[in-house]
Design a protein around this motif. Structure first.
Motif, PDB file in Angstrom:
ATOM      1  N   ASN A 244       0.839  -1.198   0.000  1.00  0.00           N
ATOM      2  CA  ASN A 244       0.000   0.000   0.000  1.00  0.00           C
ATOM      3  C   ASN A 244       0.877   1.251   0.000  1.00  0.00           C
ATOM      4  OD1 ASN A 244       0.895   0.330   2.694  1.00  0.00           O
ATOM      5  ND2 ASN A 244      -0.861  -0.855   3.467  1.00  0.00           N
ATOM      6  N   MET A 245       0.275   2.410  -0.042  1.00  0.00           N
ATOM      7  CA  MET A 245       1.020   3.662  -0.135  1.00  0.00           C
ATOM      8  C   MET A 245       1.867   3.916   1.119  1.00  0.00           C
ATOM      9  SD  MET A 245       0.442   4.717  -3.101  1.00  0.00           S
ATOM     10  CE  MET A 245       1.254   6.319  -2.949  1.00  0.00           C
ATOM     11  N   LYS A 246       1.369   3.492   2.283  1.00  0.00           N
ATOM     12  CA  LYS A 246       2.150   3.657   3.507  1.00  0.00           C
ATOM     13  C   LYS A 246       3.440   2.861   3.437  1.00  0.00           C
ATOM     14  CE  LYS A 246       1.943   2.931   8.514  1.00  0.00           C
ATOM     15  NZ  LYS A 246       1.112   2.446   9.645  1.00  0.00           N
ATOM     16  N   GLU A 247       3.370   1.633   2.959  1.00  0.00           N
ATOM     17  CA  GLU A 247       4.571   0.798   2.832  1.00  0.00           C
ATOM     18  C   GLU A 247       5.498   1.335   1.751  1.00  0.00           C
ATOM     19  OE1 GLU A 247       2.384  -3.365   4.172  1.00  0.00           O
ATOM     20  OE2 GLU A 247       2.301  -2.641   2.100  1.00  0.00           O
ATOM     21  N   ALA A 249       5.835   4.528   1.002  1.00  0.00           N
ATOM     22  CA  ALA A 249       6.493   5.685   1.617  1.00  0.00           C
ATOM     23  C   ALA A 249       7.546   5.244   2.633  1.00  0.00           C
ATOM     24  CB  ALA A 249       5.457   6.582   2.298  1.00  0.00           C
ATOM     25  N   GLN A 250       7.268   4.158   3.359  1.00  0.00           N
ATOM     26  CA  GLN A 250       8.195   3.656   4.365  1.00  0.00           C
ATOM     27  C   GLN A 250       9.500   3.183   3.739  1.00  0.00           C
ATOM     28  OE1 GLN A 250       6.614   0.334   6.535  1.00  0.00           O
ATOM     29  NE2 GLN A 250       8.315   0.240   7.989  1.00  0.00           N
TER      30      GLN A 250
END
Length: 499
Positions: A244-247, A249-250
């Motif tokens: 997902n987008m959070k991963e 960005a991480q």
């Protein structure tokens, strides 16, 4: 502007229907070859090279095909590494450290998709670097002699300290075992057989495929059989198949950092994706592992080595195209392919064969996109490997492993050696000895020894050459820093916590 004009002409070559077709075929074949343990990019390119020549493909088309296979193998090597804990090639060893624990936790799809994305970023970063910096970096790579390479190998070993965790002695033992295994066979300088026990099958040394299949594949099979309580297997392909987008960005900055490291290492002839992925993983662990999650399924531990080894693979084209010096074993095979067409790579290649050079570079951009489009949709299919029950999965892994080992020399001795190393690997893993430092020691040991000997032969044994150049001095400072800073920092942190 001239560079952009040449690149535009290169895209005109790469987008020709025949070249686009062979790039797609090569990318798919490369992914499949890469995911099969033990084959790797060298075998993939070597198998297709005579086919390309027999079909009388134009030189630029043949080179585009082989390049797509090469990059595809680097993409595919992560699949078996993550799902089965069996690295497809040496560059994927580091991916298994966090990728397989993610698969065990039911995040195999996320690990596969984020590794494909990181591979795409690393490859694209390096290909852009080829366009912008090829001549400059080629001149810089020429400054590396045997002494500088020896210092680089020592720095790579110092980086292994990043993999040691809370049991440094066991990791040092593993690296020492790997170095010892690398000394078996014929000494290329003196012609003396070393540690062969008068066994003719060991005269060429122990093959990498035998070591990696034995220590990873066979030992993993034994561990799976030990935990046979769950008849459906130890791993479940549950959860999402895509990150997902959070991963995203991480992992973004670690991917960028690792791409840079991989590209720089790839420019050095002979350094390779193994060193690049090890250095990138170590750097990322130093910078990001605040809570001790690396080695336990941290997504950044998957993204960093994958970005680095793909960037390194693409970066290895710089010395091949600009100097005629293969940057890796696979590009050495590709130099042989060019010789079949009476083409000699080197500085004059950019002016004598601009369509070939810039068509190749443009095809690398296209190939990266094709590989992303191939790999992301197939994540769900790949993760279904994890649903295969142990009674079917174990014989399948063992059969593929045995075929890969037997194909090297076609001897049963290699199969017996694979079994012996598998039992040894199983016992080592049961006692907590990590496999990654062992494999890195085995891979880098021969390079380290050969460059040390070459450096000392230049000065008739004078050790001063090892610290003579500014590059060597900088690398030795890095070695000392990698060895001393972590323990000193841990002591300082403990004292600060106690106060």
């Amino acid at each position: 502007m001239d560079t952009l004009q040449h690149l535009a002409e290169g895209f005109g070559v790469a987008l020709m229907p025949i070249n686009l077709l062979v790039a797609t075929i090569g990318a798919f074949i490369g992914t499949i070859v890469g995911m099969l343990p033990g084959l790797g990019p060298i075998n993939g390119v070597a198998l297709l090279m005579p086919l390309a020549f027999a079909l009388k493909l134009p030189p630029e088309t043949a080179l585009i095909l082989l390049t797509a296979v090469y990059i595809g193998c680097e993409f595919g090597g992560r699949i078996s590494s993550i799902l089965l804990n069996v690295p497809g090639d040496a560059g994927a060893i580091m991916t298994a450290i966090d990728g397989h624990p993610m698969a065990v936790k039911g995040q195999g799809g996320v690990a596969l998709s984020i590794s494909a994305w990181s591979s795409f970023i690393g490859s694209t970063f390096a290909t852009t670097g080829i366009v912008l910096f090829a001549p400059l970096l080629a001149r810089w790579a020429l400054a590396f002699g045997p002494a500088e390479y020896f210092a680089l190998m020592c720095f790579a070993f110092a980086c292994i300290t990043g993999l040691m965790g809370n049991q440094p002695l066991k990791a040092v033992l593993a690296a020492a075992i790997g170095l010892s295994l690398s000394t078996v066979g014929l000494d290329s300088n003196s012609g003396v057989y070393r540690f062969t026990g008068d066994n003719v099958h060991l005269s060429d040394g122990i093959q990498f495929i035998v070591v990696v299949i034995g220590l990873f594949s066979v030992s993993e099979i034994l561990l799976m059989l030990e935990h046979q309580a769950n008849a459906s297997g130890l791993i479940r392909a549950t959860g999402r198949n895509l990150f997902n987008m959070k991963e995203m960005a991480q992992t973004w900055w670690c991917t960028v950092r690792s791409s840079l490291i991989g590209f720089v290492v790839g420019v050095l002839p002979g350094a390779g994706a193994t060193i690049a992925s090890a250095m990138a993983y170590t750097v990322e662990k130093r910078l990001s592992d605040k809570h001790g999650t690396f080695g336990k399924g941290d997504i950044r531990g998957v993204a960093s080595p994958e970005a680095a080894n793909n960037a390194s693979a693409n970066g290895s084209f710089i010395p091949m195209l600009t100097l005629g010096v293969p940057g890796s074993g696979t590009t050495a095979v590709m130099v042989g392919a060019l010789s079949l067409y009476n083409i000699t790579p080197g500085p004059a290649l950019f002016t004598q064969q601009p369509a070939l050079v810039w068509g190749l570079i443009a095809s690398m951009f296209i190939g990266n996109i094709l590989l992303l489009l191939i790999n992301i949709p197939l994540v769900g299919l790949f993760t279904r490997i994890l649903l295969v029950p142990n009674w079917l999965l174990v014989p399948g892994i063992l059969a593929i492993s045995a075929v890969g080992v037997y194909s090297v020399h076609a001897t049963t001795f290699d199969l017996m050696l694979m079994g012996g190393l598998g039992i040894a690997g199983y016992l080592l893993r049961k006692t907590g000895v990590p496999m990654a430092p062992l494999i890195l020691g085995f891979v880098l040991g021969d390079l380290m020894e050969q460059n040390l000997r070459r450096a000392l032969s230049i000065t008739n044994g004078e050790l001063g050459i090892l610290v003579e150049s500014a590059i060597s001095k900088g690398l030795w400072v890095g070695v000392v820093a990698m060895l001393l800073v972590p323990p000193l920092y841990r002591r300082w942190s403990q004292r600060a916590a106690s106060n």
